[in-house]
Design a protein around this motif. Structure first.
Motif, short mmCIF file in Angstrom:
data_model
loop_
_atom_site.label_atom_id
_atom_site.label_comp_id
_atom_site.label_asym_id
_atom_site.label_seq_id
_atom_site.Cartn_x
_atom_site.Cartn_y
_atom_site.Cartn_z
N TYR A 36 0.83 -1.20 0.00
CA TYR A 36 0.00 0.00 0.00
C TYR A 36 0.86 1.26 0.00
O TYR A 36 1.90 1.30 0.66
CB TYR A 36 -0.89 0.04 1.24
N PRO A 37 0.39 2.31 -0.68
CA PRO A 37 1.07 3.60 -0.54
C PRO A 37 0.80 4.18 0.84
O PRO A 37 -0.07 3.69 1.57
CB PRO A 37 0.42 4.46 -1.64
N GLU A 38 1.52 5.21 1.18
CA GLU A 38 1.40 5.79 2.52
C GLU A 38 -0.03 6.24 2.83
O GLU A 38 -0.51 6.09 3.95
CB GLU A 38 2.36 6.97 2.66
N ASP A 39 -0.73 6.79 1.84
CA ASP A 39 -2.09 7.28 2.09
C ASP A 39 -3.15 6.19 2.01
O ASP A 39 -4.35 6.47 2.20
CB ASP A 39 -2.43 8.43 1.13
N LYS A 40 -2.74 4.95 1.71
CA LYS A 40 -3.62 3.79 1.63
C LYS A 40 -4.64 3.86 0.49
O LYS A 40 -5.54 3.02 0.40
CB LYS A 40 -4.38 3.57 2.96
N TYR A 55 6.07 -14.75 -7.56
CA TYR A 55 5.65 -13.64 -6.71
C TYR A 55 6.29 -13.67 -5.32
O TYR A 55 6.25 -12.67 -4.61
CB TYR A 55 4.12 -13.61 -6.63
N GLY A 56 6.88 -14.79 -4.94
CA GLY A 56 7.51 -14.88 -3.63
C GLY A 56 8.96 -14.44 -3.59
O GLY A 56 9.57 -14.38 -2.51
N PHE A 57 9.53 -14.12 -4.75
CA PHE A 57 10.94 -13.74 -4.84
C PHE A 57 11.15 -12.40 -4.13
O PHE A 57 10.46 -11.41 -4.42
CB PHE A 57 11.34 -13.65 -6.31
N ASN A 58 12.09 -12.35 -3.21
CA ASN A 58 12.28 -11.15 -2.39
C ASN A 58 12.59 -9.92 -3.24
O ASN A 58 12.10 -8.82 -2.95
CB ASN A 58 13.41 -11.37 -1.38
N ASN A 59 13.37 -10.08 -4.30
CA ASN A 59 13.73 -8.94 -5.13
C ASN A 59 12.51 -8.20 -5.65
O ASN A 59 12.43 -6.98 -5.61
CB ASN A 59 14.59 -9.38 -6.33
N VAL A 60 11.56 -8.96 -6.18
CA VAL A 60 10.40 -8.31 -6.80
C VAL A 60 9.45 -7.75 -5.75
O VAL A 60 8.77 -6.74 -5.98
CB VAL A 60 9.68 -9.28 -7.77
N ARG A 61 9.42 -8.37 -4.58
CA ARG A 61 8.60 -7.81 -3.50
C ARG A 61 9.18 -6.47 -3.01
O ARG A 61 8.43 -5.54 -2.70
CB ARG A 61 8.47 -8.80 -2.35
N LEU A 62 10.49 -6.38 -2.97
CA LEU A 62 11.12 -5.10 -2.62
C LEU A 62 10.79 -4.03 -3.66
O LEU A 62 10.57 -2.86 -3.32
CB LEU A 62 12.63 -5.28 -2.50
N ILE A 63 10.75 -4.43 -4.93
CA ILE A 63 10.39 -3.49 -5.98
C ILE A 63 8.94 -3.04 -5.82
O ILE A 63 8.61 -1.86 -5.99
CB ILE A 63 10.62 -4.12 -7.37
N ALA A 69 5.84 3.09 -2.31
CA ALA A 69 6.43 4.29 -1.71
C ALA A 69 6.32 5.49 -2.65
O ALA A 69 6.39 6.64 -2.20
CB ALA A 69 7.89 4.03 -1.35
N ASN A 70 6.13 5.23 -3.93
CA ASN A 70 5.96 6.30 -4.91
C ASN A 70 4.49 6.59 -5.20
O ASN A 70 4.17 7.27 -6.18
CB ASN A 70 6.70 5.95 -6.20
N GLY A 71 3.61 6.06 -4.37
CA GLY A 71 2.20 6.44 -4.44
C GLY A 71 1.28 5.48 -5.14
O GLY A 71 0.10 5.80 -5.36
N GLN A 234 12.38 5.24 -14.60
CA GLN A 234 11.71 5.33 -15.90
C GLN A 234 10.25 4.90 -15.76
O GLN A 234 9.34 5.57 -16.29
CB GLN A 234 12.43 4.44 -16.91
N ALA A 235 10.03 3.79 -15.09
CA ALA A 235 8.67 3.28 -14.90
C ALA A 235 7.82 4.26 -14.09
O ALA A 235 6.68 4.55 -14.46
CB ALA A 235 8.72 1.92 -14.22
N VAL A 236 8.37 4.76 -13.00
CA VAL A 236 7.61 5.68 -12.15
C VAL A 236 7.23 6.94 -12.93
O VAL A 236 6.08 7.41 -12.88
CB VAL A 236 8.41 6.04 -10.88
N ALA A 237 8.18 7.50 -13.67
CA ALA A 237 7.90 8.71 -14.45
C ALA A 237 6.81 8.43 -15.50
O ALA A 237 5.95 9.28 -15.76
CB ALA A 237 9.18 9.21 -15.13
N TRP A 238 6.86 7.25 -16.10
CA TRP A 238 5.87 6.88 -17.11
C TRP A 238 4.47 6.80 -16.50
O TRP A 238 3.50 7.35 -17.04
CB TRP A 238 6.26 5.55 -17.73
N PHE A 239 4.37 6.14 -15.35
CA PHE A 239 3.07 6.02 -14.70
C PHE A 239 2.59 7.37 -14.16
O PHE A 239 1.38 7.67 -14.20
CB PHE A 239 3.13 4.98 -13.59
#
Length: 245
Positions: A36-40, A55-63, A69-71, A234-239
């Protein structure tokens, strides 16, 4: 095809350290990791379609946590149902593809159920897709009316040119300089198709990295770390530009 089938490079990389902050839930009957983002708020959401680590891979969960965190309300559905790659076991890529890797008839219904669940259970208004390797195919397949509104993929695999031709939403691609799955000729083929579509597109090429860098690069190597971080931004800016209402 607009990209080649997966290969051994799709299961090579470095596990990243870090503690995830999301939780596991069921959405539309599908097991998911949810961040969830900070504002839920859930009106702007992302689905991450993973590589064959699942989906259980730690790397992708961190992503996923980083997108949150970016909303963005971020969800990773379990596309593999136990058929993801276990890096702790002997691995034969060709045997995996032939015997265990999920195909469209299995993944499409999971994707459809997840999208339906997000829109009905979480009141999602705008939905983006993030696809890494294996998952890139499904971002592009569902970048259409009633599916995803906006797409991003890094080093995609198994994408058919007809799937690219059928897109109707904006797509951003992060590509690796060294990539036998999405090599220069496939990038050019994809670009030729995208130029004929009305939807906005972007393709960034990162030097000194190989297939899988956006998820599994060696963070101790500065150029790989830089490329991974820039591909994420790049992804965040695109979204931020095309997804947020």
């Amino acid at each position: 095809m607009a990209s080649n089938p997966i290969g051994r490079c799709c299961a090579v990389g470095v596990k990243h350290e870090g503690t995830t902050t999301g939780e596991e839930k069921t959405i539309g009957g599908v097991k998911c990791y949810v961040a969830y983002p900070e504002d839920k708020k859930t009106e702007n959401a992302l689905i991450i379609f993973t590589d064959i680590m699942g989906y259980g891979f730690n790397n992708v969960r961190l992503i996923a946590d980083q997108y949150a965190a970016n909303g963005y309300f971020t969800v990773i559905p379990d596309l593999f149902n136990g058929n993801e790659v276990d890096l702790n076991q002997p691995f034969d890529i060709q045997k995996y593809i032939a015997e265990k890797m999920p195909r469209v008839p299995t993944v499409d219904p999971i994707t459809t159920a997840t999208i339906k669940g997000l829109r009905e259970e979480y009141a999602v208004k705008r939905l983006g897709g993030v696809g890494y390797c294996f998952g890139g195919k499904y971002v592009i397949r569902f970048l259409k009316q009633g599916g995803l509104d906006v797409g991003y993929t890094a080093h995609p695999s198994f994408v058919d040119k007809e799937e690219v031709e059928g897109m109707v939403g904006p797509l951003s691609i992060a590509a690796a300089e060294t990539d036998q799955i999405f090599p220069a000729e496939k990038r050019r083929e994809t670009e030729d198709i995208l130029q004929k579509l009305e939807a906005p597109y972007q393709m960034n090429l990162f030097s000194d990295v190989s297939h899988g860098f956006a998820v599994r690069c060696d963070l101790s190597k500065p150029r790989e770390k830089f490329a991974k971080e820039q591909a994420f931004l790049q992804a965040v800016a695109w979204f931020d530009e095309y997804l947020k209402a």
